[in-house]
Design a protein around this motif. Sequence first.
Motif, PDB file in Angstrom:
ATOM      1  N   ARG A   2       0.835  -1.212   0.000  1.00  7.45           N
ATOM      2  CA  ARG A   2       0.000   0.000   0.000  1.00  7.45           C
ATOM      3  C   ARG A   2       0.871   1.264   0.000  1.00  7.45           C
ATOM      4  N   PHE A   3       1.922   1.200   0.784  1.00  9.78           N
ATOM      5  CA  PHE A   3       2.829   2.346   0.878  1.00  9.78           C
ATOM      6  C   PHE A   3       3.420   2.643  -0.505  1.00  9.78           C
ATOM      7  N   TYR A   4       3.781   1.569  -1.202  1.00 12.23           N
ATOM      8  CA  TYR A   4       4.375   1.744  -2.527  1.00 12.23           C
ATOM      9  C   TYR A   4       3.354   2.321  -3.514  1.00 12.23           C
ATOM     10  N   ILE A  22       3.693   5.559   8.345  1.00 19.01           N
ATOM     11  CA  ILE A  22       2.806   5.398   9.509  1.00 19.01           C
ATOM     12  C   ILE A  22       1.383   5.403   8.969  1.00 19.01           C
ATOM     13  N   ASN A  23       0.495   4.626   9.608  1.00 17.10           N
ATOM     14  CA  ASN A  23      -0.916   4.692   9.229  1.00 17.10           C
ATOM     15  C   ASN A  23      -1.615   5.707  10.139  1.00 17.10           C
ATOM     16  N   LEU A  77       1.821  13.941   1.782  1.00 16.99           N
ATOM     17  CA  LEU A  77       2.415  13.092   2.813  1.00 16.99           C
ATOM     18  C   LEU A  77       1.991  11.661   2.497  1.00 16.99           C
ATOM     19  N   VAL A  78       2.979  10.841   2.130  1.00 20.30           N
ATOM     20  CA  VAL A  78       2.668   9.447   1.782  1.00 20.30           C
ATOM     21  C   VAL A  78       2.690   8.626   3.058  1.00 20.30           C
ATOM     22  N   THR A  79       1.555   8.027   3.408  1.00 24.41           N
ATOM     23  CA  THR A  79       1.483   7.212   4.625  1.00 24.41           C
ATOM     24  C   THR A  79       1.154   5.763   4.240  1.00 24.41           C
ATOM     25  N   THR A  80       1.139   4.886   5.230  1.00 22.95           N
ATOM     26  CA  THR A  80       0.766   3.505   4.920  1.00 22.95           C
ATOM     27  C   THR A  80      -0.754   3.338   4.974  1.00 22.95           C
ATOM     28  N   GLY A  81      -1.465   4.406   5.318  1.00 20.84           N
ATOM     29  CA  GLY A  81      -2.934   4.395   5.262  1.00 20.84           C
ATOM     30  C   GLY A  81      -3.376   5.099   3.982  1.00 20.84           C
ATOM     31  N   THR A  82      -3.907   6.318   4.135  1.00 20.24           N
ATOM     32  CA  THR A  82      -4.354   7.091   2.981  1.00 20.24           C
ATOM     33  C   THR A  82      -3.391   8.258   2.776  1.00 20.24           C
ATOM     34  N   ASN A  83      -3.109   8.568   1.517  1.00 22.82           N
ATOM     35  CA  ASN A  83      -2.251   9.730   1.251  1.00 22.82           C
ATOM     36  C   ASN A  83      -2.894  11.013   1.779  1.00 22.82           C
TER      37      ASN A  83
END
Length: 562
Positions: A2-4, A22-23, A77-83
């Motif tokens: 997802r992060f990618y 971080i999510n 901000l790219v996160t492991t949840g939602t951008n």
Amino acid sequence: HRFYTNYRNARRSGWPVVLCPINTQNPLFMILNAPLRPYVKRYLPTAVYNRFHLATYGWEFRTKHTVHDRLGPVFVLVTTGTNELWCADPAVAQILLTRRKDFVSLPEAKIIMSLLGNNIIASDGETWARQRRLIAPGLNEKISALVWKESMAQADQMADFMLAQNEGRSTETVSSLKAIAMNVLGQVGYGQPKPFKPMSLPKDPEAPMAYVDAISLVAELLAVAAIVPNAILAFRYMPMILQTLASAMRRLPGLTADMLDQERQGQKTRKAAAEEDSFHGRENIMSMLVRLSDQAKTSGSESNEKTAPTAAHLSEDEIAGNMFLITGAGYDTTANTMSYAAVLLAAYPNKQAWLQEELDRAFGGSSNGLSSAEKVARLRELDYTTVYPQLARCLAFMFETLRLYPAVLHLSRSIKVTDAPQTVTAHNRTYYLAGAYNVFVNNVGLHTAPETWGDDADVFRPERWITTDSEGNESVMTPPRGTFLPWSGGPRVCPGQKMSQVEFVVVIATLLWRCRVQPVRQKEESDAEARARLLALAEDSQPRLTLQMNRPDQAELQWAER
Ligand code: HEM
């Protein structure tokens, strides 16, 4: 993975990208990031902490414009949840707020805000438009005269209270201003007048509770109420305040239903024709909601009962939800803005003198030498329609307070995932938002940008708002579009904007025409040090429902007759 994917989508946007693995939507992270942040700061290397920091609540207040100076006015901000899209660019902000169908409410905010029923802020599309049409007119200019009168009466009582304290010293300035904001809403919102007394939250789960008491507790602890289940809050080993919160949540549906019943009984016995559109003591925001909604229901019932969603009325759930929302949105924002203003007044005595000059002009002379009764009598004579427009400096003081301490630090939206990316065209360029995004318009970034506000953007200087015409009349300037958004902008702009302005202006005007205020010095402290300590107190703030000082009780102020 997802992060990618998020990273790839972010790269396509055309805006700068910051990676933060971080999510930010994880509930545990949401609860713990604020309390744990100081420890993380202490133990993590600075470069790592700086990335983590952008995921924590309130980073924009702590860093002002500096992050945008470094990364640009808009970044992803790219996160492991939602951008997350963070925007401090006036032109882009304007676009994001105007396109309400493309940029809709944030799902997390909807859950929190609809805790006590569906309402305007937690809805989009037609449901939002129908509620907006019914609610916004009830908050406009026609309530201003009542807001003026009730706020002045409350501020007068607060002045009496402060002056009666030991040498006028009190740590209850903030709780007093909170009480004023709640009591004004009690009167204007529900027709329930209350004498002034500094606010103290109910702390006994068994004690009787009026609607207003219950709602103030829930508004104060909204995030906890939304996240922690009631059964856990009610657990007998929990702190008393949380047990009382559970009790308030349990009682609120019943209390709301009782209030609505009483209102309907009252409306039946009153003559509808005589009170049409009148706020003179009899109609209030709640009665207007009930009346308009019942009227619309009756007139629409025969023709399109089955098509209720498009009919122009509110369901019972929506009336309850909106009453709660109006209290929460109207109370916390106005109360905290007035609290920062009081601290700033005490920290800047020269600004007090500047405001008092205007007040003496508008109020027919100084209050010096008048007895208390004479002062109150003079204030009572001041008519909203003629006096309010003369208080430009007081309004400028509010704008400058909200510029640096905006109650709502950022305006949140989200975008729906569609096949084609959402596009934003600004500065002759098109940007692409592919995949899911949470969108944040950064009010602090916008309000402190040196490009807009100049080299002294970080300095508290209310005079910057005043323009003077050739005859010497002062008025408040309108800043360029998208640069100043404490009440948001576009179709969802705050409908309580004017109400909060009238309330703030008359409360500050009443207090300052009667009194002056200064910090209480601690041992060995100079005046300058005491003022600096107050300003540091204001900086030590954290967003809860709105931005608040962490240690309001340490703002010990001394109020004295002028
Ligand atoms: C200093 C005082 C206030 C500030 C800074 C403030 C700020 C805001 C902001 C920023 C929004 C819009 C959020 C967004 O665009 O997502 C908003 C919405 C709203 N505010 Fe205020 N507000 C204040 C006072 C009030 C008062 C006194 C009332 C009512 C008594 C009120 C009622 C509302 C309502 C009903 C909405 C929802 C509007 C919609 O979604 O269409 N506000 N406010």
